[in-house]
Every structure is written in C-alpha cells, then in structure tokens.
Design a protein around this motif. Structure first.
Motif, mmCIF file in Angstrom:
data_model
loop_
_atom_site.group_PDB
_atom_site.id
_atom_site.type_symbol
_atom_site.label_atom_id
_atom_site.label_comp_id
_atom_site.label_asym_id
_atom_site.label_seq_id
_atom_site.Cartn_x
_atom_site.Cartn_y
_atom_site.Cartn_z
ATOM 1 N N ALA A 227 0.827 -1.208 0.000
ATOM 2 C CA ALA A 227 0.000 0.000 0.000
ATOM 3 C C ALA A 227 0.859 1.255 0.000
ATOM 4 C CB ALA A 227 -0.932 -0.003 1.211
ATOM 5 N N LEU A 228 1.979 1.211 0.703
ATOM 6 C CA LEU A 228 2.880 2.362 0.776
ATOM 7 C C LEU A 228 3.780 2.454 -0.451
ATOM 8 C CD1 LEU A 228 3.865 1.967 4.529
ATOM 9 C CD2 LEU A 228 2.486 3.818 3.569
ATOM 10 N N ALA A 229 4.406 1.339 -0.804
ATOM 11 C CA ALA A 229 5.398 1.358 -1.883
ATOM 12 C C ALA A 229 4.785 1.551 -3.257
ATOM 13 C CB ALA A 229 6.211 0.062 -1.861
ATOM 14 N N PHE B 151 16.449 13.990 -4.377
ATOM 15 C CA PHE B 151 15.030 13.739 -4.122
ATOM 16 C C PHE B 151 14.520 12.517 -4.887
ATOM 17 C CE2 PHE B 151 14.833 18.532 -3.323
ATOM 18 C CZ PHE B 151 14.974 18.370 -1.952
ATOM 19 N N GLY B 152 15.108 12.219 -6.015
ATOM 20 C CA GLY B 152 14.692 11.056 -6.789
ATOM 21 C C GLY B 152 15.000 9.731 -6.125
ATOM 22 N N GLU B 153 15.818 9.760 -5.056
ATOM 23 C CA GLU B 153 16.210 8.525 -4.369
ATOM 24 C C GLU B 153 15.265 8.141 -3.241
ATOM 25 O OE1 GLU B 153 20.333 8.554 -3.168
ATOM 26 O OE2 GLU B 153 20.829 10.001 -4.747
ATOM 27 N N ILE B 154 14.258 8.965 -2.965
ATOM 28 C CA ILE B 154 13.434 8.716 -1.776
ATOM 29 C C ILE B 154 12.135 7.983 -2.091
ATOM 30 C CG2 ILE B 154 14.414 10.765 -0.684
ATOM 31 C CD1 ILE B 154 11.704 12.162 -1.085
ATOM 32 N N VAL B 155 11.933 7.584 -3.336
ATOM 33 C CA VAL B 155 10.713 6.871 -3.718
ATOM 34 C C VAL B 155 11.026 5.408 -4.012
ATOM 35 C CG1 VAL B 155 9.398 8.838 -4.556
ATOM 36 C CG2 VAL B 155 11.056 7.739 -6.063
ATOM 37 N N SER B 156 9.997 4.579 -3.967
ATOM 38 C CA SER B 156 10.194 3.139 -4.153
ATOM 39 C C SER B 156 10.693 2.791 -5.549
ATOM 40 C CB SER B 156 8.891 2.390 -3.863
ATOM 41 O OG SER B 156 7.846 2.859 -4.695
ATOM 42 N N THR B 157 10.373 3.628 -6.541
ATOM 43 C CA THR B 157 10.820 3.344 -7.908
ATOM 44 C C THR B 157 12.338 3.397 -8.036
ATOM 45 O OG1 THR B 157 10.444 5.683 -8.434
ATOM 46 C CG2 THR B 157 8.706 4.132 -9.039
ATOM 47 N N ALA B 158 13.018 3.993 -7.058
ATOM 48 C CA ALA B 158 14.475 4.086 -7.108
ATOM 49 C C ALA B 158 15.155 2.779 -6.713
ATOM 50 C CB ALA B 158 14.962 5.211 -6.194
ATOM 51 N N PRO C 211 7.688 5.579 -0.162
ATOM 52 C CA PRO C 211 6.405 5.828 -0.835
ATOM 53 C C PRO C 211 6.558 5.740 -2.347
ATOM 54 C CG PRO C 211 7.377 7.890 -0.137
ATOM 55 C CD PRO C 211 8.261 6.806 0.410
ATOM 56 N N ALA C 212 5.428 5.611 -3.032
ATOM 57 C CA ALA C 212 5.455 5.445 -4.483
ATOM 58 C C ALA C 212 5.756 6.748 -5.214
ATOM 59 C CB ALA C 212 4.117 4.882 -4.961
ATOM 60 N N ARG C 213 5.135 7.827 -4.768
ATOM 61 C CA ARG C 213 5.257 9.084 -5.513
ATOM 62 C C ARG C 213 5.356 10.253 -4.534
ATOM 63 N NH1 ARG C 213 1.086 9.819 -10.290
ATOM 64 N NH2 ARG C 213 -0.427 9.742 -8.572
ATOM 65 N N VAL C 214 6.255 11.202 -4.841
ATOM 66 C CA VAL C 214 6.493 12.336 -3.942
ATOM 67 C C VAL C 214 6.591 13.630 -4.744
ATOM 68 C CG1 VAL C 214 8.062 13.365 -2.237
ATOM 69 C CG2 VAL C 214 7.726 10.884 -2.271
ATOM 70 N N THR C 215 5.968 14.665 -4.222
ATOM 71 C CA THR C 215 6.164 16.029 -4.719
ATOM 72 C C THR C 215 6.936 16.799 -3.660
ATOM 73 O OG1 THR C 215 4.119 16.031 -6.009
ATOM 74 C CG2 THR C 215 5.034 18.173 -5.415
#
Length: 312
Positions: free
Chosen positions: A228-230, A246-253, A282-286
C-alpha cells in the motif's frame, strides 16, 4: 515543545475513556503498566486506528480518511499532515524499537517512548530527546504485552512501570492497516535522512495511502500493508533547501520495485532486518523547495496493488 510523551498520554486517556465506542480494551498489568488492545483480541475499527496513529505521532499530526479509487473501484485512503515532521515522524511515529523478551514476546515498538531512550541515529540528527515520567510505546505484535515487556520499556525509558502505556495492535488488524497507511510521509522523510538530507530542513509533510484489507494472516498483512505504501503511497513535502537526491526517496528508485512485498520478504526469509531499507519508501512524492523549484518523482502501480489486495 511540550514533552511528546505527555501529549501522547492525553490521547491514550481518550482511548480509555471511549474504549467501548472504539472497540478497544484497556487494562492494567500486575506491575501497574497499562495495555490498550487496539487490534489483537479487540476489534478496533478505523476510528481506533486513526487515534492510534495520533498516539504514535504524539498529537503532532492531523489524521483523517477519505474515499478515493483504486483500479477503478472505491477505496478508503488514510491521510496524515504535520508541520513538525522531524519530531512527529522520525522521533515518534517511526517503528524503531525491537521488542524481545526471555519469555518469548516479539514485537516492534513505535511512538514517543523512543524519544526517552534516544539511541537511534535520527535523534542525534534531529537534536530532539524527551524527558517524562510517562512512556507511551505502540506495540505491533500478534500477542499482548506482559509485565516483562513493560519492565523492559520502563528500564530503558527510565520511568516507573506504572508510567508505561502500551497500545498494541496486530499488523493485519483494521487499526494496524490504518496506522501503516498513515506512514507514507514518515517513509519519505526517513529516506531523506538516509540519503543525507537534514531532517530539520523538512518543514511540512503530508502523506496518503490506501487502506489495505485487514487479514489475520500476518504474512499476507505484511505484504499488503507495505505494498500500500510502496505502490500507492503519495507524499507532499515542503523543504527549506534544494538537493539533487530527491529522486532517491521513492520506491521506484529501488531494484526491488515492481516486486510484491510478499516476495521481497520471502527472499529475506521473513527477516525484516534483512530487507534493504530502500524498499520502504512511498510510491510518488512532490517536493516544494521554498523559493525554489518543485520536483515530482516516482509513480504508483494500481494494478500491482489490486492484485495484492485480492481484487476480483
């Protein structure tokens, strides 16, 4: 700032005062410590889970649910917002206290009692430690804590056992699903700390994630709640300083992105501490940089989530 353990006690008192309405059960152990069952034997619904998340963040965050959609179908989401992300999320909400006793109890502790001990790296980075005669530790476990657990908490937190309060829940309970969904913002802020960003430069954090279907199968629950989070967690941050990480803090990284958490945990033989920390994101971050640019990173995966949640 007032002691976060003292503010958390006011919320624990609220849970005890409205135990019947919340479907939670509070009781005192022989050594004077208080246990509040939010979802081990007690039913504990969504409202109980929201209050539990408030306890975990020591009253420094606003919690609510909203109706959204997942894979085209209605789904409840949990939202958290705080103007005190470093203290509320890193020094309180984060689950950083591993509980084990000679009697065989195992659990994971979160909440403001951690700030009374202050042994984890984030306390030094944030520069926050608490002092209080009360210690509130939310315990994630399939068993209710006993006197031995309370004594361990009291000793490490340097309080009397009658000042120990242990709200407890199972991962797969309704309250457990709620509190996990409330962690999207915490994961983003922790990932920032891990990549070297100063946590005190995070000025505001808001997060949202879908509520995973509750289940008494704890392995399935661990998979669903982390998925649910990732794959569904979305976060908005306001920060004081620009950065190129900042691009390193999401699950897609992470290399594991796209793999359901059940498989991630199986590969680690279900040892939580053998799983790379980078997958807990998390999956997506602004990210809004004050007087600077706005970054959007990551993506959600509703198809994977629908499969994880058992959609038919």
């Amino acid at each position: 700032m007032e002691s976060i353990n003292r503010t958390a006690i006011e919320l624990v008192d609220e849970a005890l005062d409205f135990a019947g309405e919340l479907d939670v059960v509070g009781y005192e152990l022989d050594n004077g410590a208080t246990v509040v069952d939010f979802g081990v034997d007690a039913a504990g619904g969504v409202e109980a889970g929201l209050l539990l998340a408030e306890i975990q963040t020591a009253g420094l965050a606003n919690l609510q649910t909203r109706m959204g959609r997942l894979a085209g179908a209605p789904r409840q989401y949990v939202e958290l917002s705080t103007d005190h992300p470093a203290v509320a999320l890193l020094c309180s909400q984060k689950a950083g206290w591993e509980l084990t006793t000679e009697g065989g109890f195992e659990g994971l502790g979160s909440g403001p009692a951690r700030a009374l001990v202050g042994r984890e790296t984030e306390f030094e980075r944030v520069g926050y430690y608490d002092s209080s005669e009360f210690a509130t530790l939310a315990v994630e476990s399939t068993a209710l804590p006993d006197e031995e657990v309370a004594e361990q908490v009291a000793e490490l937190a340097e309080v009397d056992t009658d000042g120990v309060f242990l709200p407890t829940f199972a991962t797969g309970s309704t309250a457990g699903s709620v509190t996990t969904a409330a962690r999207a913002a915490e994961l983003a802020v922790f990932r920032l700390l891990e990549v070297g960003y100063e946590p005190t430069d995070v000025l505001h954090a808001s997060g949202s994630a879908p509520l995973a279907p509750p289940t008494r199968d704890e392995t399935e629950a661990m998979g669903r709640t982390n998925d649910a989070l990732a794959y569904g967690g979305e976060v908005h941050l306001q920060v004081a300083r620009d950065d190129d990480r900042f691009g390193e803090i999401v699950s897609t990284a992470g290399e594991e992105y796209g793999t359901p958490f059940v498989e991630v945990f199986e590969d680690a033989d279900w040892d939580f501490y053998d799983v790379p920390e980078s997958v807990f994101a998390p999956a997506r971050v602004t990210v809004d940089v004050v007087d600077g640019p706005v970054y959007t990173v990551g993506e959600t995966d509703e198809e994977l989530l629908a499969e994880s949640f058992g959609y038919r």
